[in-house]
Design a protein around this motif. Structure first.
Motif, short mmCIF file in Angstrom:
data_model
loop_
_atom_site.label_atom_id
_atom_site.label_comp_id
_atom_site.label_asym_id
_atom_site.label_seq_id
_atom_site.Cartn_x
_atom_site.Cartn_y
_atom_site.Cartn_z
N THR A 256 -24.11 -7.84 10.86
CA THR A 256 -22.65 -7.70 10.86
C THR A 256 -21.97 -9.06 10.75
O THR A 256 -21.02 -9.25 9.96
N VAL A 257 -22.43 -10.01 11.55
CA VAL A 257 -21.83 -11.35 11.52
C VAL A 257 -22.06 -12.02 10.15
O VAL A 257 -21.18 -12.70 9.62
N THR A 258 -23.23 -11.80 9.56
CA THR A 258 -23.52 -12.38 8.23
C THR A 258 -22.55 -11.84 7.19
O THR A 258 -22.06 -12.58 6.32
N TYR A 259 -22.24 -10.54 7.26
CA TYR A 259 -21.31 -9.93 6.31
C TYR A 259 -19.89 -10.43 6.52
O TYR A 259 -19.18 -10.76 5.56
N LEU A 260 -19.46 -10.51 7.79
CA LEU A 260 -18.08 -10.90 8.07
C LEU A 260 -17.80 -12.37 7.76
O LEU A 260 -16.69 -12.73 7.34
N LEU A 261 -18.81 -13.23 7.93
CA LEU A 261 -18.62 -14.66 7.72
C LEU A 261 -18.95 -15.10 6.29
O LEU A 261 -18.98 -16.30 6.01
N PHE A 262 -19.21 -14.15 5.39
CA PHE A 262 -19.55 -14.53 4.02
C PHE A 262 -18.43 -15.30 3.33
O PHE A 262 -18.69 -16.34 2.71
N PRO A 263 -17.15 -14.87 3.38
CA PRO A 263 -16.09 -15.65 2.69
C PRO A 263 -15.92 -17.05 3.28
O PRO A 263 -15.70 -18.02 2.56
N ILE A 264 -16.04 -17.15 4.62
CA ILE A 264 -15.88 -18.47 5.24
C ILE A 264 -17.06 -19.37 4.88
O ILE A 264 -16.89 -20.58 4.67
#
Length: 664
Positions: free
Chosen positions: A509-517
């Motif tokens: 989940t964290v990998t997906y959410l932090l992809f743009p950053i």
């Protein structure tokens, strides 16, 4: 105002001086700061043309005399029926070649070529050459100067008293005339008044060394019993010491503690890796010593040219700065102005001079940093050269090259060996220029974007840009810190045996959410990667032992490819253990009444002497056993010599004597 104009018109009419030329030679700024005495042309008592004609004639006569003393038939019996031949300048693949003599003569040659590049008359015999033919004369000078200094080094290779005597005459002649010309004409109008004196400084020092070295060798030759020094076996001392050093009993290594070394010890070991310390029983090959010495001379010549080209001119500009020029800089926004009308005053003029002085400081400091960095890289390369040679001497080819190589001569290897010292010199020059440009741009940018705005409080463009981009930097820092904290406390479980991943659902989940950053973080990382890779290539450009390309395409790096082929020739032709074994065999033959005057050809092929019929019939079993044991031990500890041993046994003759294959 009208009277002044009328006076000017009358002066222009009476003195035949145009009105436009009235202010042509008017001093700008303070007269005391801008008065520079012009250096007139100086003509020494002994002109350069006469000096070269006389010395070249004497050098040619000396070469003819020495060629008559050294008969070609002593080296090659069937070549030209024993006619005199050209003297060998340097024996690069033998250790008896004097390093001091070789470095001094090559330094004189290279420094002379550096000076003539900027000279209007490259050849001393041709004066007032035209611009169209000047490049052709420079090409001719590239061939003339090596021939002109050729006798200075060839007199020593004869190893004869006559050669040392003629060497004394030549070196004294060069040194006395050179010093006399520089004393008479210490200044020159070219580039800078003292550029000629400073650029000839290496030539002067080397000529003084030659003037002392040749007399010392002449006195040493008179102290010896024999007339012909070449009858000895030169270079045997180093090879014997090398063999004794590797065969000596090694003290057992102390058990190293498993504790992790401290940061201070690691820093100390890292700094020591850039400092070359002599090692007992090991000497650098002559070609490596020559290449490093020429690189140092090249750095000196290039740094001197850059310094005398920029600093005097920028000082003239700074001393000639006026309010009119300052007003132009104020209009372009280079110099800040506090006046509302924009008319510069004394403060703006002082600021403009301070800016120019800052450019001068940046130039000098970047040049000093570039020279120091180049010297550090050359020192580091010396350490790497020794490690590579020692590994190749032991047969560990894969520890030096990334792929397996056969250490044998080839056409490309021989060409690379010939070009190695020249390539090292050229790469040192280009590396210094590139480093200086990079450091100069960096220091100027740091000075005018950071230091000067902090001092004056104006032109804060960089700080304003960084301030406006604070959300970008803030999100980068937060993203990096958050990912590290989550990994340390949530996603990685540390056990006694190994680390394991945990909370995988949250990790995904964290990998997906932090992809743009992370894309923004990747942009910053990409810029940093580009900067680091560029700086690494700039720093290591002068080193040939390091490839600037990856392992798969390193063959496209001409410098590294030349270095690899150079190592092949150097190890295959000048292996110290092989040379030491040859000298031991030659000594064994000399003790049994064999002729002592063996030639260098026999020394290089001395491994084949132990399998001749004539020697085998006379040698005792004890001596044969000792020689075979030495051969077996040598080949066991030096696997790289095995291919050459097999190739030597397949030859039907050795040194012109029929041979039979003997078991080792």
């Amino acid at each position: 105002m009208s009277s002044l104009r009328l006076a000017n018109d009358n002066l222009a009419i009476d003195g035949n001086l145009a009105y436009e030329d009235w202010y042509l030679y008017e001093p700008i700024g303070d007269q005391d700061d801008t008065v520079h005495d012009t250096v007139p042309d100086c003509y020494p008592t002994i002109p350069y043309k006469l000096y070269h004609v006389c010395v070249a004639s004497v050098s040619l006569a000396i070469l003819l005399i020495l060629s008559l003393l050294v008969k070609r038939k002593k080296l090659y019996k069937h070549c030209w029926d024993g006619a005199p031949g050209l003297l060998s300048p340097v024996r690069f693949l033998e250790e008896e070649g004097n390093k001091v003599l070789t470095v001094t003569v090559f330094s004189i040659l290279f420094s002379s070529l550096c000076v003539l590049v900027l000279d209007n008359d490259p050849l001393p015999f041709i004066s007032d050459s035209s611009t169209q033919n000047r490049e052709y004369w420079k090409i001719m000078a590239l061939l003339y100067y090596p021939a002109f200094y050729y006798p200075l080094i060839a007199c020593a290779t004869v190893r004869h008293r006559a050669g040392y005597f003629f060497g004394c005459l030549l070196s004294w002649c060069h040194c006395v005339v050179h010093l006399w010309q520089k004393v008479e004409c210490p200044q020159s109008p070219k580039i800078y008044r003292y550029y000629s004196l400073l650029s000839y400084l290496p030539i002067t020092l080397c000529l003084v060394i030659l003037s002392l070295w040749y007399p010392a060798q002449l006195v040493k030759s008179f102290r010896q019993k024999t007339m012909m020094v070449a009858e000895e076996l030169p270079g045997s001392g180093y090879y014997k010491d090398y063999l004794k050093n590797i065969l000596a009993k090694r003290t057992p290594k102390r058990s190293t503690s498993r504790t992790k070394p401290s940061m201070l010890s690691r820093l100390r070991s890292y700094l020591c890796s850039y400092i070359y310390t002599p090692q007992e029983g090991f000497q650098f090959p002559l070609k490596l010593v020559l290449s490093l010495a020429m690189a140092v001379i090249a750095v000196y010549q290039v740094a001197l040219l850059l310094l005398v080209t920029f600093v005097p001119n920028i000082q003239i500009v700074r001393s000639g700065m006026t309010k009119e020029l300052t007003a132009l800089l104020v209009q372009f926004g280079v110099v800040p102005s506090e006046n509302v009308a924009g008319i510069p005053g004394e403060k703006e003029l002082a600021t403009a001079k301070h800016f120019i002085w800052s450019l001068e400081v940046c130039f000098v400091s970047s040049l000093v940093i570039s020279c120091l960095l180049t010297f550090c890289m050359l020192m580091k390369s010396m350490v790497k050269h020794r490690i590579n040679l020692q590994h190749l001497y032991q047969g560990a080819v894969t520890d030096v090259f990334y792929h397996s190589h056969k250490l044998k001569p080839s056409q490309q290897a021989v060409v690379s060996w010939m070009c190695f010292a020249s390539f090292q010199t050229a790469f040192a020059c280009l590396g210094l220029l590139i480093q200086h440009i990079v450091f100069f741009i960096g220091t100027v940018g740091f000075t005018f974007l950071v230091v000067i705005p902090l001092q004056s409080g104006t032109n804060m463009h960089l700080f304003k840009t960084v301030e406006n981009m604070w959300p970008f930097w803030f999100i980068l820092v937060v993203a990096v810190i958050a990912q590290n904290l989550l990994t340390h406390y949530c996603f990685l479980e540390r056990g006694h045996l190994s680390n394991e991943l945990t909370n995988r659902r949250a990790l995904y989940t964290v990998t997906y959410l932090l992809f743009p950053i992370n894309v923004l973080v990747g942009v910053f990382a990409g810029v940093w990667r580009m900067v680091v890779s560029a700086l690494y290539n700039v720093f290591h450009f002068c080193r040939l032992d390091v490839s600037l390309l990856s392992h798969g395409v390193e063959v496209f790096d001409p410098g590294y490819r030349t270095y690899c082929h150079y190592l092949k020739i150097e190890v295959s032709q000048s292996h110290p253990v092989m040379k030491a074994f040859c000298f031991l065999l030659l000594q064994l033959c000399s003790h049994k009444g064999t002729k002592m005057g063996l030639q260098l050809k026999d020394v290089e092929e001395g491994v084949m002497l132990m399998k001749t019929k004539k020697l085998a019939s006379k040698a005792s079993k004890c001596q044969q056993s000792r020689a075979r044991w030495s051969l077996a031990y040598t080949l066991l500890n030096n696997p790289s010599l095995l291919p050459y041993r097999k190739g030597a046994l397949s030859v039907s003759t050795a040194n012109g004597i029929p041979a039979s294959v003997a078991k080792p």
